[in-house]
Design a protein around this motif. Structure first.
Motif, short mmCIF file in Angstrom:
data_model
loop_
_atom_site.label_atom_id
_atom_site.label_comp_id
_atom_site.label_asym_id
_atom_site.label_seq_id
_atom_site.Cartn_x
_atom_site.Cartn_y
_atom_site.Cartn_z
N ALA A 1 0.97 -1.25 -0.08
CA ALA A 1 0.06 -0.10 0.19
C ALA A 1 0.99 1.22 -0.11
O ALA A 1 2.05 1.15 0.13
CB ALA A 1 -0.98 -0.13 1.35
N ILE A 2 0.24 2.52 -0.10
CA ILE A 2 0.74 3.68 0.09
C ILE A 2 0.31 4.08 1.55
O ILE A 2 -0.57 3.89 1.79
CB ILE A 2 0.36 4.78 -0.83
N TYR A 3 1.57 4.20 2.47
CA TYR A 3 1.36 4.55 3.77
C TYR A 3 1.55 6.00 4.00
O TYR A 3 2.57 6.84 3.54
CB TYR A 3 2.36 3.66 4.75
N TYR A 4 0.54 6.38 4.82
CA TYR A 4 0.61 8.10 4.96
C TYR A 4 0.57 8.20 6.46
O TYR A 4 -0.06 7.58 7.16
CB TYR A 4 -0.86 8.63 4.62
N CYS A 5 1.36 9.18 6.90
CA CYS A 5 1.24 9.73 8.45
C CYS A 5 0.42 10.84 8.44
O CYS A 5 0.34 11.60 7.58
CB CYS A 5 2.81 9.83 8.84
N ALA A 6 -0.14 11.16 9.53
CA ALA A 6 -1.15 12.12 9.83
C ALA A 6 -0.93 12.45 11.32
O ALA A 6 -0.79 12.13 12.18
CB ALA A 6 -2.62 11.73 9.61
N TYR B 1 -3.57 17.05 9.19
CA TYR B 1 -2.45 17.16 8.48
C TYR B 1 -2.03 15.86 7.90
O TYR B 1 -1.94 14.82 8.69
CB TYR B 1 -1.54 17.96 9.33
N TRP B 2 -1.49 16.03 6.61
CA TRP B 2 -1.08 14.77 6.03
C TRP B 2 0.06 14.73 5.34
O TRP B 2 0.57 15.76 4.89
CB TRP B 2 -2.49 14.09 5.25
N GLY B 3 0.84 13.53 5.33
CA GLY B 3 2.32 13.74 4.57
C GLY B 3 1.69 13.15 3.20
O GLY B 3 0.57 12.77 2.54
N GLN B 4 2.51 13.12 2.30
CA GLN B 4 2.49 12.85 0.99
C GLN B 4 2.24 11.17 0.37
O GLN B 4 1.94 10.92 -0.40
CB GLN B 4 3.83 13.28 -0.11
N GLY B 5 2.76 10.58 1.69
CA GLY B 5 2.89 8.83 1.50
C GLY B 5 4.19 8.49 0.94
O GLY B 5 5.08 9.09 0.27
N THR B 6 4.42 7.03 1.37
CA THR B 6 5.51 6.51 0.67
C THR B 6 5.07 4.94 0.60
O THR B 6 4.06 4.46 1.38
CB THR B 6 6.45 6.18 2.12
N GLN B 7 5.60 4.43 -0.57
CA GLN B 7 5.19 3.13 -0.91
C GLN B 7 5.77 1.94 -0.39
O GLN B 7 7.04 2.10 -0.21
CB GLN B 7 5.27 2.98 -2.61
N VAL B 8 4.97 1.33 0.00
CA VAL B 8 5.52 -0.14 0.67
C VAL B 8 5.07 -1.25 -0.41
O VAL B 8 3.77 -1.58 -0.38
CB VAL B 8 5.21 -0.37 2.14
#
Length: 131
Positions: A96-101, A120-127
């Motif tokens: 998935a694409i993982y997002y922190c918030a 507030y959200w980050g841009q995501g990182t692919q796993v």
């Protein structure tokens, strides 16, 4: 404004591990990073975004979706303004694409398992986990 930047994603074989990091910068309404509960969400290919894990603003309480309990660990380092997601025993379905918030309100732990609780959200990182 709070800016969140995720890192640590990548390609791993099933059974492997990854540690995601989310670095925060900026502040809102005079509050610092330590005042906000933090969460991780993910969006698998072709599916809706879903809750993965959250940590209270004090760091004393953590929350996980059932599918990752016992495999994932969320933690925070307030002086470093960073939240982590340690992922062990990874499975292909974790792809998935993982997002922190960051939680919408300071010094509260409301709505930590829902997208609406975060402002507030980050841009995501692919796993990607290969079989």
């Amino acid at each position: 404004q709070v800016q969140l930047v995720e890192s640590g994603g990548g390609l791993v074989q099933a059974g492997g591990s990854l540690r995601l990091s989310c670095a925060a910068s900026g502040r809102t309404s005079g509050r610092t990073f330590s005042a906000y509960a933090m969460g991780w969400f993910r969006q698998p290919p072709g599916k809706e975004q879903e809750f993965v894990a959250a940590i209270s603003w004090s760091g004393t309480d953590t929350y996980y979706t059932d599918s990752v309990k016992g495999r994932f660990t969320i933690s925070r380092d307030d002086p470093e303004k960073t939240v982590y997601l340690q992922m062990n025993s990874l499975k292909p379905e974790d792809t998935a694409i993982y997002y922190c918030a960051a939680n919408a309100r300071a010094f509260t732990n409301v709505g930590l398992t829902t997208k609406g609780g975060y402002a507030y959200w980050g841009q995501g990182t692919q796993v990607t986990v290969s079989p």
